[in-house]
Design an enzyme around this catalytic site. Structure first.
Site, PDB file in Angstrom:
ATOM      1  N   SER A   1      67.193 -45.583 -38.125  1.00  0.00           N
ATOM      2  CA  SER A   1      67.339 -44.873 -36.842  1.00  0.00           C
ATOM      3  C   SER A   1      68.693 -44.000 -37.054  1.00  0.00           C
ATOM      4  O   SER A   1      68.674 -43.018 -37.991  1.00  0.00           O
ATOM      5  CB  SER A   1      67.238 -45.706 -35.689  1.00  0.00           C
ATOM      6  OG  SER A   1      66.082 -46.492 -35.621  1.00  0.00           O
TER       7      SER A   1
ATOM      8  N   LYS B   1      66.092 -38.720  -8.281  1.00  0.00           N
ATOM      9  CA  LYS B   1      67.516 -39.208  -8.640  1.00  0.00           C
ATOM     10  C   LYS B   1      67.501 -40.797  -8.961  1.00  0.00           C
ATOM     11  O   LYS B   1      66.929 -41.682  -8.272  1.00  0.00           O
ATOM     12  CB  LYS B   1      68.441 -39.206  -7.245  1.00  0.00           C
ATOM     13  CG  LYS B   1      69.832 -39.568  -7.305  1.00  0.00           C
ATOM     14  CD  LYS B   1      70.632 -38.985  -8.058  1.00  0.00           C
ATOM     15  CE  LYS B   1      72.136 -39.511  -8.133  1.00  0.00           C
ATOM     16  NZ  LYS B   1      72.829 -38.835  -9.315  1.00  0.00           N
TER      17      LYS B   1
END
Length: 313
Positions: free
Chosen positions: A119, A171
């Site tokens: 990764s 949000k």
């Protein structure tokens, strides 16, 4: 003189002794620190610099400053980046990747993959000119992940609800307190895909692979060093001997000494600032600081996008 005055004088004497002890300890620690600190500015003469990137990758200002110093040091003729990492935050990997690229613009850089470069660990390895890995090293896991906990079912069982008032539907989404909406899932997915595309471009550009070939290797799969050498993610198998052979092809003398550029440890001047709060707390009871807590200030706090292989729950 009454008993209260005697007690007060004894108390003041004890405090004075502790302050004297504190002063003596501070002086001793300062002298020792200045004497045996790992000050990389003391490294002189032509050499091959080596840095270690071990464990979880995070945003690391000290490491980046160290890499920039190696790039600017005319005595450091090349850089070896030793990697044993399962990855970490995508942003942390990005910053380190760019720092290594800055060094590679000035001098040869070799990635020495030990246990694994997965990764974000592979991301930073890709910044080098040449990648060397062990036959059984773990390489790859090219991809990005975004994780968040979901505790809504648990809250339902215990009879707790989380109410919210927010300026717009997206949000603070996704939220652990309710299942994500389709719009929230789409938003996060778009962000993951965009970062994934960026990661693929890095690998394709640095490994001289076509995007199509890179995509075949970027489904999150991991490979042994032997497999990675065959599919183009690694240049050669081996260790120091193979690294020196490559560097000799870049006009770096084989007899040149490999010098570690370590991170500051407790023998550095920074140790004084770490130790003093604990000394004060232990002997004077002024603050409830723990030296162990201070020394572990970089413990894992991962948030946002991750490039990580086998992250624990």
């Amino acid at each position: 003189m009454d008993q209260q005055d005697v007690f007060e004088r004894h108390r003041l004497r004890r405090k004075l002794r502790w302050w004297r002890l504190l002063t003596i300890l501070a002086v001793i620690i300062g002298i020792v620190s200045l004497t045996i600190s790992n000050d990389n500015s003391l490294i002189t003469g032509d050499h091959i610099a080596r840095v270690e990137i071990i464990g979880v990758i995070q945003d690391d200002d000290e490491l980046i400053a160290r890499l920039d110093a190696i790039g600017d040091d005319s005595n450091a003729k090349a850089l070896i980046v030793t990697i044993s990492s399962p990855g970490g935050t995508t942003y942390g990997g990005e910053r380190i990747y760019k720092a290594i690229k800055r060094v590679s613009d000035k001098k040869p850089v070799v990635a020495d993959v030990r246990t694994m470069a997965a990764s974000a660990g592979y991301m930073i390895a890709a910044a080098s000119h040449h990648i060397v890995a062990g036959e059984a090293s773990i390489v790859g896991s090219i991809g990005v992940i975004f994780q968040y906990p979901q505790v809504s079912k648990l809250l339902d069982k215990i009879g707790v609800s989380m109410e919210e008032i927010k300026s717009a539907p997206l949000k603070a989404e996704p939220s652990p307190f309710h299942p994500a909406s389709e719009e929230a899932v789409a938003m996060i997915n778009n962000m993951v895909v965009d970062s994934y595309d960026w990661f693929i471009d890095i690998v394709a550009e640095n490994r001289k692979l076509s995007r199509q070939d890179t995509l075949k290797l970027s489904d999150g799969s991991i490979f042994t060093g032997r497999q990675a050498a065959k599919n183009g993610l690694v240049d050669s198998l081996g260790g120091t001997a193979e690294i020196r052979t490559y560097l000799s092809e870049k006009n770096i003398k084989k007899e040149l000494k490999i010098v570690d550029w370590p991170a500051p440890d407790i023998s550095s001047p920074n140790f004084l600032s770490l130790a003093l709060p604990n000394i004060v707390q232990r002997y004077l009871g002024v603050e409830q600081y723990s030296l162990g807590e201070l020394l572990s200030e970089k413990k894992l706090f991962l948030d946002g996008l991750l490039s990580f292989w086998q992250i624990s729950d």
